[in-house]
Design a protein around this motif. Structure first.
Motif, PDB file in Angstrom:
ATOM      1  N   CYS A 116       0.830  -1.206   0.000  1.00  0.00           N
ATOM      2  CA  CYS A 116       0.000   0.000   0.000  1.00  0.00           C
ATOM      3  C   CYS A 116       0.869   1.262   0.000  1.00  0.00           C
ATOM      4  CB  CYS A 116      -0.943  -0.003   1.192  1.00  0.00           C
ATOM      5  SG  CYS A 116      -2.275  -1.225   1.077  1.00  0.00           S
ATOM      6  N   ALA A 117       1.944   1.250   0.787  1.00  0.00           N
ATOM      7  CA  ALA A 117       2.838   2.413   0.816  1.00  0.00           C
ATOM      8  C   ALA A 117       3.524   2.607  -0.525  1.00  0.00           C
ATOM      9  CB  ALA A 117       3.867   2.254   1.926  1.00  0.00           C
ATOM     10  N   ARG A 118       3.932   1.523  -1.164  1.00  0.00           N
ATOM     11  CA  ARG A 118       4.578   1.633  -2.472  1.00  0.00           C
ATOM     12  C   ARG A 118       3.632   2.268  -3.490  1.00  0.00           C
ATOM     13  NH1 ARG A 118       6.380  -3.867  -5.203  1.00  0.00           N
ATOM     14  NH2 ARG A 118       4.116  -4.151  -5.106  1.00  0.00           N
ATOM     15  N   ALA A 119       2.390   1.769  -3.546  1.00  0.00           N
ATOM     16  CA  ALA A 119       1.421   2.309  -4.498  1.00  0.00           C
ATOM     17  C   ALA A 119       1.116   3.773  -4.201  1.00  0.00           C
ATOM     18  CB  ALA A 119       0.135   1.477  -4.459  1.00  0.00           C
ATOM     19  N   ALA A 120       0.990   4.109  -2.916  1.00  0.00           N
ATOM     20  CA  ALA A 120       0.708   5.497  -2.536  1.00  0.00           C
ATOM     21  C   ALA A 120       1.887   6.404  -2.871  1.00  0.00           C
ATOM     22  CB  ALA A 120       0.390   5.578  -1.056  1.00  0.00           C
ATOM     23  N   ALA A 121       3.109   5.938  -2.602  1.00  0.00           N
ATOM     24  CA  ALA A 121       4.297   6.756  -2.875  1.00  0.00           C
ATOM     25  C   ALA A 121       4.444   7.034  -4.365  1.00  0.00           C
ATOM     26  CB  ALA A 121       5.542   6.059  -2.345  1.00  0.00           C
ATOM     27  N   ILE A 122       4.154   6.041  -5.171  1.00  0.00           N
ATOM     28  CA  ILE A 122       4.224   6.256  -6.627  1.00  0.00           C
ATOM     29  C   ILE A 122       3.259   7.360  -7.040  1.00  0.00           C
ATOM     30  CG2 ILE A 122       3.688   5.207  -8.859  1.00  0.00           C
ATOM     31  CD1 ILE A 122       4.771   2.550  -7.687  1.00  0.00           C
ATOM     32  N   ARG A 123       2.025   7.296  -6.547  1.00  0.00           N
ATOM     33  CA  ARG A 123       1.038   8.319  -6.895  1.00  0.00           C
ATOM     34  C   ARG A 123       1.441   9.691  -6.354  1.00  0.00           C
ATOM     35  NH1 ARG A 123      -2.640  10.103 -10.519  1.00  0.00           N
ATOM     36  NH2 ARG A 123      -3.616  11.912  -9.541  1.00  0.00           N
ATOM     37  N   MET A 124       1.877   9.750  -5.105  1.00  0.00           N
ATOM     38  CA  MET A 124       2.253  11.033  -4.509  1.00  0.00           C
ATOM     39  C   MET A 124       3.440  11.658  -5.236  1.00  0.00           C
ATOM     40  SD  MET A 124       1.849  10.092  -0.462  1.00  0.00           S
ATOM     41  CE  MET A 124       0.252   9.691   0.259  1.00  0.00           C
ATOM     42  N   ARG A 125       4.404  10.845  -5.641  1.00  0.00           N
ATOM     43  CA  ARG A 125       5.551  11.369  -6.395  1.00  0.00           C
ATOM     44  C   ARG A 125       5.109  11.900  -7.753  1.00  0.00           C
ATOM     45  NH1 ARG A 125      10.801  10.046  -5.807  1.00  0.00           N
ATOM     46  NH2 ARG A 125      10.893   9.266  -7.964  1.00  0.00           N
ATOM     47  N   GLU A 126       4.156  11.231  -8.380  1.00  0.00           N
ATOM     48  CA  GLU A 126       3.631  11.716  -9.657  1.00  0.00           C
ATOM     49  C   GLU A 126       2.922  13.060  -9.501  1.00  0.00           C
ATOM     50  OE1 GLU A 126       1.133   8.548 -10.908  1.00  0.00           O
ATOM     51  OE2 GLU A 126       2.771   7.354 -11.765  1.00  0.00           O
ATOM     52  N   GLN A 127       2.203  13.205  -8.403  1.00  0.00           N
ATOM     53  CA  GLN A 127       1.493  14.474  -8.165  1.00  0.00           C
ATOM     54  C   GLN A 127       2.465  15.617  -7.922  1.00  0.00           C
ATOM     55  OE1 GLN A 127      -2.474  12.469  -6.069  1.00  0.00           O
ATOM     56  NE2 GLN A 127      -1.010  13.538  -4.812  1.00  0.00           N
ATOM     57  N   GLY A 128       3.586  15.312  -7.250  1.00  0.00           N
ATOM     58  CA  GLY A 128       4.651  16.288  -7.099  1.00  0.00           C
ATOM     59  C   GLY A 128       4.505  17.287  -5.982  1.00  0.00           C
ATOM     60  N   ASP A 129       3.526  17.097  -5.093  1.00  0.00           N
ATOM     61  CA  ASP A 129       3.373  18.062  -4.000  1.00  0.00           C
ATOM     62  C   ASP A 129       3.320  17.399  -2.629  1.00  0.00           C
ATOM     63  OD1 ASP A 129       0.936  16.908  -4.480  1.00  0.00           O
ATOM     64  OD2 ASP A 129      -0.141  18.768  -4.863  1.00  0.00           O
ATOM     65  N   GLY A 130       4.088  16.322  -2.475  1.00  0.00           N
ATOM     66  CA  GLY A 130       4.261  15.714  -1.165  1.00  0.00           C
ATOM     67  C   GLY A 130       3.138  14.790  -0.765  1.00  0.00           C
ATOM     68  N   GLY A 131       3.164  14.400   0.505  1.00  0.00           N
ATOM     69  CA  GLY A 131       2.153  13.493   1.021  1.00  0.00           C
ATOM     70  C   GLY A 131       2.529  13.004   2.406  1.00  0.00           C
ATOM     71  N   ARG A 132       1.667  12.145   2.929  1.00  0.00           N
ATOM     72  CA  ARG A 132       1.844  11.627   4.285  1.00  0.00           C
ATOM     73  C   ARG A 132       1.616  10.123   4.301  1.00  0.00           C
ATOM     74  NH1 ARG A 132       3.423  16.050   4.362  1.00  0.00           N
ATOM     75  NH2 ARG A 132       2.784  17.832   5.640  1.00  0.00           N
ATOM     76  N   LEU A 133       2.610   9.373   4.757  1.00  0.00           N
ATOM     77  CA  LEU A 133       2.445   7.950   5.025  1.00  0.00           C
ATOM     78  C   LEU A 133       2.472   7.765   6.539  1.00  0.00           C
ATOM     79  CD1 LEU A 133       4.811   6.262   2.388  1.00  0.00           C
ATOM     80  CD2 LEU A 133       2.424   6.985   2.138  1.00  0.00           C
ATOM     81  N   ILE A 134       1.378   7.245   7.082  1.00  0.00           N
ATOM     82  CA  ILE A 134       1.244   7.036   8.527  1.00  0.00           C
ATOM     83  C   ILE A 134       1.080   5.538   8.742  1.00  0.00           C
ATOM     84  CG2 ILE A 134      -0.084   7.607  10.586  1.00  0.00           C
ATOM     85  CD1 ILE A 134      -1.090  10.118   9.032  1.00  0.00           C
ATOM     86  N   LEU A 135       2.107   4.898   9.280  1.00  0.00           N
ATOM     87  CA  LEU A 135       2.156   3.448   9.413  1.00  0.00           C
ATOM     88  C   LEU A 135       1.853   3.056  10.851  1.00  0.00           C
ATOM     89  CD1 LEU A 135       5.546   2.898   7.520  1.00  0.00           C
ATOM     90  CD2 LEU A 135       3.292   3.427   6.551  1.00  0.00           C
ATOM     91  N   ILE A 136       0.897   2.172  11.045  1.00  0.00           N
ATOM     92  CA  ILE A 136       0.505   1.801  12.403  1.00  0.00           C
ATOM     93  C   ILE A 136       1.361   0.638  12.892  1.00  0.00           C
ATOM     94  CG2 ILE A 136      -1.375   1.129  13.920  1.00  0.00           C
ATOM     95  CD1 ILE A 136      -1.636   3.926  12.612  1.00  0.00           C
ATOM     96  N   SER A 137       2.130   0.892  13.940  1.00  0.00           N
ATOM     97  CA  SER A 137       2.964  -0.128  14.577  1.00  0.00           C
ATOM     98  C   SER A 137       2.308  -0.540  15.897  1.00  0.00           C
ATOM     99  CB  SER A 137       4.381   0.413  14.778  1.00  0.00           C
ATOM    100  OG  SER A 137       5.236  -0.587  15.262  1.00  0.00           O
ATOM    101  N   SER A 138       3.086  -0.987  16.852  1.00  0.00           N
ATOM    102  CA  SER A 138       2.532  -1.485  18.116  1.00  0.00           C
ATOM    103  C   SER A 138       3.619  -1.543  19.175  1.00  0.00           C
ATOM    104  CB  SER A 138       1.953  -2.888  17.904  1.00  0.00           C
ATOM    105  OG  SER A 138       1.684  -3.531  19.136  1.00  0.00           O
ATOM    106  N   PRO A 139       3.236  -1.443  20.458  1.00  0.00           N
ATOM    107  CA  PRO A 139       4.230  -1.677  21.513  1.00  0.00           C
ATOM    108  C   PRO A 139       4.889  -3.046  21.402  1.00  0.00           C
ATOM    109  CG  PRO A 139       2.273  -0.649  22.442  1.00  0.00           C
ATOM    110  CD  PRO A 139       1.933  -0.999  21.020  1.00  0.00           C
ATOM    111  N   ALA A 140       4.159  -4.026  20.865  1.00  0.00           N
ATOM    112  CA  ALA A 140       4.757  -5.356  20.702  1.00  0.00           C
ATOM    113  C   ALA A 140       5.947  -5.306  19.755  1.00  0.00           C
ATOM    114  CB  ALA A 140       3.712  -6.336  20.177  1.00  0.00           C
TER     115      ALA A 140
END
Length: 294
Positions: A116-140
């Motif tokens: 999902c991040a790869r697909a989003a990054a490709i689109r955001m780079r094409e748009q050329g005005d940045g973006g936000r990737l927020i990845l949900i991790s865990s205390p585990a």
């Protein structure tokens, strides 16, 4: 935080934390793509989140990732924010965990975040005005947790990917951060350390006690949405490569792994020399402490 004009995808947003994230982003003005594996759950979530559309699909494959990005672009014209929240649990101790248990969790959490991040990054780079990737991790993923080999490994990998992608995507104006939430959800009810506390609060209808909210950083799903909205906003443009904890009354910056003690020996180390030197080292703790533990 005004997210008007921004478009977000939230994976695993049919219920629980993901639905809370989607609702908070929409309340701030964003258009949202809802995602879950079950169509009825997606339909209910779309009905609850104004201005949203839904995609019923399991994350993990590149095909699903492409469908989610396409839904954002086709319905709203662009993509600005991705929140990779989708997840499952298959808890077993090491000697009882099957290949299927391991692969299922890693596929959804780790591979699903990657595709999902790869697909989003490709689109955001094409748009050329940045973006936000927020990845949900865990205390585990930060400390390890009994019975969660697959989940802890995947969540630790997600934090590592956030640091790596923050470097790779910085020039494109795309920030990447890992969020480490702690909240009462159907998933946390299965964790022995938290299950009795959640059950007691639900039975009595009382709010979580102050010691739990402050000392353990454990609260409701609504307690963790503020950091998501912040990281999706223009106000967070200088925040990237971080692991940020949120829950109850606590906001936490997790440290990155770093060398703690460094000892030097001319010519290198024999096993005997390591044994002698180890007596001067204070080992790191591990595992998620039970609620109330000192």
């Amino acid at each position: 935080m005004d997210l008007s004009g921004k478009v977000a995808i939230v994976t695993g947003s049919g219920r629980g934390l993901g639905l809370a994230y989607a609702g908070a982003l929409a309340a701030a003005g964003a258009s949202v793509v809802i995602n879950d594996v079950d169509q009825p759950v997606v339909d209910a979530a779309v009905g609850a989140v104004p201005g949203s559309v839904g995609v019923a699909a399991a994350v993990g494959s590149a095909e699903t990732a492409d469908r989610l990005v396409a839904a954002a672009v086709e319905n709203f014209g662009r993509l600005d924010v991705l929140v990779t929240n989708a997840g499952i649990l298959r808890d077993r101790v090491l000697w009882k965990m099957s290949d299927e248990d391991f692969d299922a969790v890693v596929d959804v959490h780790l591979r699903g975040t990657f595709t999902c991040a790869r697909a989003a990054a490709i689109r955001m780079r094409e748009q050329g005005d940045g973006g936000r990737l927020i990845l949900i991790s865990s205390p585990a993923g930060q400390r390890g947790n009994f019975g969660q080999t697959n989940y802890a490994a995947a969540k630790a990998g997600i934090a590592a990917m956030a640091r790596t992608w923050a470097m790779e995507l910085g020039r494109a104006g795309i920030t990447v951060n890992a969020v480490v939430p702690v909240a009462a959800t159907e998933m946390t009810k299965t964790i022995p350390a938290f299950a009795p506390v959640i059950e007691e609060a639900e039975r009595t209808g009382q709010p979580y006690p102050a010691w739990l909210r402050r000392d353990e950083g454990f609260g409701t799903v609504s307690d963790v949405t503020g950091v998501i909205t912040f990281l999706a906003s223009d106000a967070s443009s200088g925040v990237t490569g971080q692991a940020i904890g949120i829950g109850g009354d606590r906001l936490v910056l997790w440290s990155h792994p770093a060398e703690k003690d460094v000892l030097l020996a001319d010519g290198g180390w024999t096993a005997e020399a390591v044994a002698v030197a180890w007596s001067s080292i204070t080992p790191e703790s591990f595992g998620i402490p039970a609620p109330g533990a000192s």
